[in-house]
Design a protein around this motif. Structure first.
Motif, PDB file in Angstrom:
ATOM      1  N   CYS A  43       0.960  -1.279   0.074  1.00  0.00           N
ATOM      2  CA  CYS A  43      -0.115   0.054  -0.004  1.00  0.00           C
ATOM      3  C   CYS A  43       0.802   1.222  -0.124  1.00  0.00           C
ATOM      4  O   CYS A  43       1.917   1.225   0.424  1.00  0.00           O
ATOM      5  CB  CYS A  43      -0.952   0.180   1.118  1.00  0.00           C
ATOM      6  SG  CYS A  43      -2.516  -0.590   1.014  1.00  0.00           S
ATOM      7  N   GLY A  44       0.381   2.315  -0.546  1.00  0.00           N
ATOM      8  CA  GLY A  44       0.628   3.793  -0.474  1.00  0.00           C
ATOM      9  C   GLY A  44       1.807   3.967  -1.641  1.00  0.00           C
ATOM     10  O   GLY A  44       2.402   2.917  -2.134  1.00  0.00           O
ATOM     11  N   CYS A  45       1.718   5.364  -2.119  1.00  0.00           N
ATOM     12  CA  CYS A  45       2.513   5.523  -3.337  1.00  0.00           C
ATOM     13  C   CYS A  45       2.726   7.247  -3.195  1.00  0.00           C
ATOM     14  O   CYS A  45       2.104   7.963  -2.799  1.00  0.00           O
ATOM     15  CB  CYS A  45       1.517   5.346  -4.584  1.00  0.00           C
ATOM     16  SG  CYS A  45       2.837   5.708  -6.224  1.00  0.00           S
ATOM     17  N   ASN A  46       3.886   7.600  -3.647  1.00  0.00           N
ATOM     18  CA  ASN A  46       4.110   8.970  -3.611  1.00  0.00           C
ATOM     19  C   ASN A  46       3.779   9.726  -4.887  1.00  0.00           C
ATOM     20  O   ASN A  46       4.035  10.836  -5.212  1.00  0.00           O
ATOM     21  CB  ASN A  46       5.818   9.069  -3.397  1.00  0.00           C
ATOM     22  CG  ASN A  46       6.736   8.423  -4.387  1.00  0.00           C
ATOM     23  OD1 ASN A  46       6.250   7.589  -4.896  1.00  0.00           O
ATOM     24  ND2 ASN A  46       7.626   8.796  -4.732  1.00  0.00           N
ATOM     25  N   TYR A  47       3.157   8.758  -5.814  1.00  0.00           N
ATOM     26  CA  TYR A  47       2.503   9.549  -7.143  1.00  0.00           C
ATOM     27  C   TYR A  47       1.121   9.685  -6.972  1.00  0.00           C
ATOM     28  O   TYR A  47       0.507   9.014  -6.245  1.00  0.00           O
ATOM     29  CB  TYR A  47       3.028   8.757  -8.452  1.00  0.00           C
ATOM     30  CG  TYR A  47       4.348   8.833  -8.800  1.00  0.00           C
ATOM     31  CD1 TYR A  47       5.300   9.738  -8.077  1.00  0.00           C
ATOM     32  CD2 TYR A  47       4.933   8.208  -9.835  1.00  0.00           C
ATOM     33  CE1 TYR A  47       6.761   9.939  -8.574  1.00  0.00           C
ATOM     34  CE2 TYR A  47       6.408   8.196 -10.275  1.00  0.00           C
ATOM     35  CZ  TYR A  47       7.138   9.007  -9.811  1.00  0.00           C
ATOM     36  OH  TYR A  47       8.361   9.027 -10.168  1.00  0.00           O
TER      37      TYR A  47
END
Length: 230
Positions: free
Chosen positions: A24-28
């Motif tokens: 889980c999780g993305c910087n985009y």
């Protein structure tokens, strides 16, 4: 850190019978991302703990060849290297899918011989990178990742999901110039999974003819570029 799991795939790790592990999780914030829950969701909503994941893999050592780790963006997670070590210790090959924004973390894994294949999403031409992924600082890091992989330090591929409203013919000549000499580059059509992050009216799939035209723009720079899923 918890995970999603597809227990069997013949597609996510080319040449391997594998499972796919989702983080889980993305910087985009690419609007066309087809895994919106993985971008915006929380680890605790995922079905598998680390212990459960390793326990599952221990029962598959004679069935699976590899593990494909994807997201979200896996390299966001500080615990990823230790997880990969555990997976490698079980005898599996490991493929990592990344957006390319963590070149130092990627290099550390490569240097430690903890990953066997890397797939990097090239979101768009350099001039349109920030617009496409929602990050003004992305391009410099992705350039460093591209430079690292083009040194052939690990098996790798680059790929672009081609989206109507985001990509046009000229973008692919610019991408070709950027990744010139890459060993593998794939174009793949955008499809609406029903869980797209921010579907807009102008966003959509493209024709096969357009995809062939885009591929022709890349070929002078990456002769082995191809269309995936055709």
């Amino acid at each position: 850190m918890r995970f999603g799991l597809q227990k069997l795939t013949l597609l996510d790790y080319p040449g391997k019978v594998a499972c796919t592990v989702f983080t889980c999780g993305c910087n985009y914030r690419c609007p066309f991302c087809h895994n919106a829950m993985l971008v915006t969701g929380r680890d605790e909503e995922m079905a598998f703990s680390r212990e459960e994941l390793i326990s599952f893999l221990k029962t598959r050592t004679k069935i699976l060849d590899g593990v494909a780790i994807t997201g979200g963006e896996p390299l966001l997670h500080a615990g990823l290297p230790e997880l990969i070590r555990e997976i490698k210790d079980l005898g599996f090959a490991v493929k990592l899918d990344t957006n390319g924004s963590f070149p130092d973390a990627l290099k550390n894994l490569i240097d430690a011989k903890q990953i066997d294949r890397v797939a990097v999403d090239i979101k768009n031409s350099p001039a349109k990178y920030a617009m496409t992924c929602g990050s003004e600082t992305a391009l410099e890091k992705v350039r460093a990742t591209v430079d690292l992989l083009k040194r052939d330090v690990v098996d790798y591929e680059f790929r672009t999901t081609v989206v109507g409203g985001f990509h046009e013919k000229g973008d692919f000549a610019e991408i070709g110039k950027w990744i010139a000499g890459a060993k593998a580059y794939f174009l793949q059509k955008f499809t609406d999974s029903g869980e797209v992050l921010a579907l807009t009216p102008e966003m959509g799939s493209i024709t096969d003819a357009d995809l062939e035209n885009f591929l022709a723009e890349v070929k002078p720079f990456v002769p082995d570029a191809a269309i995936r899923g055709k």
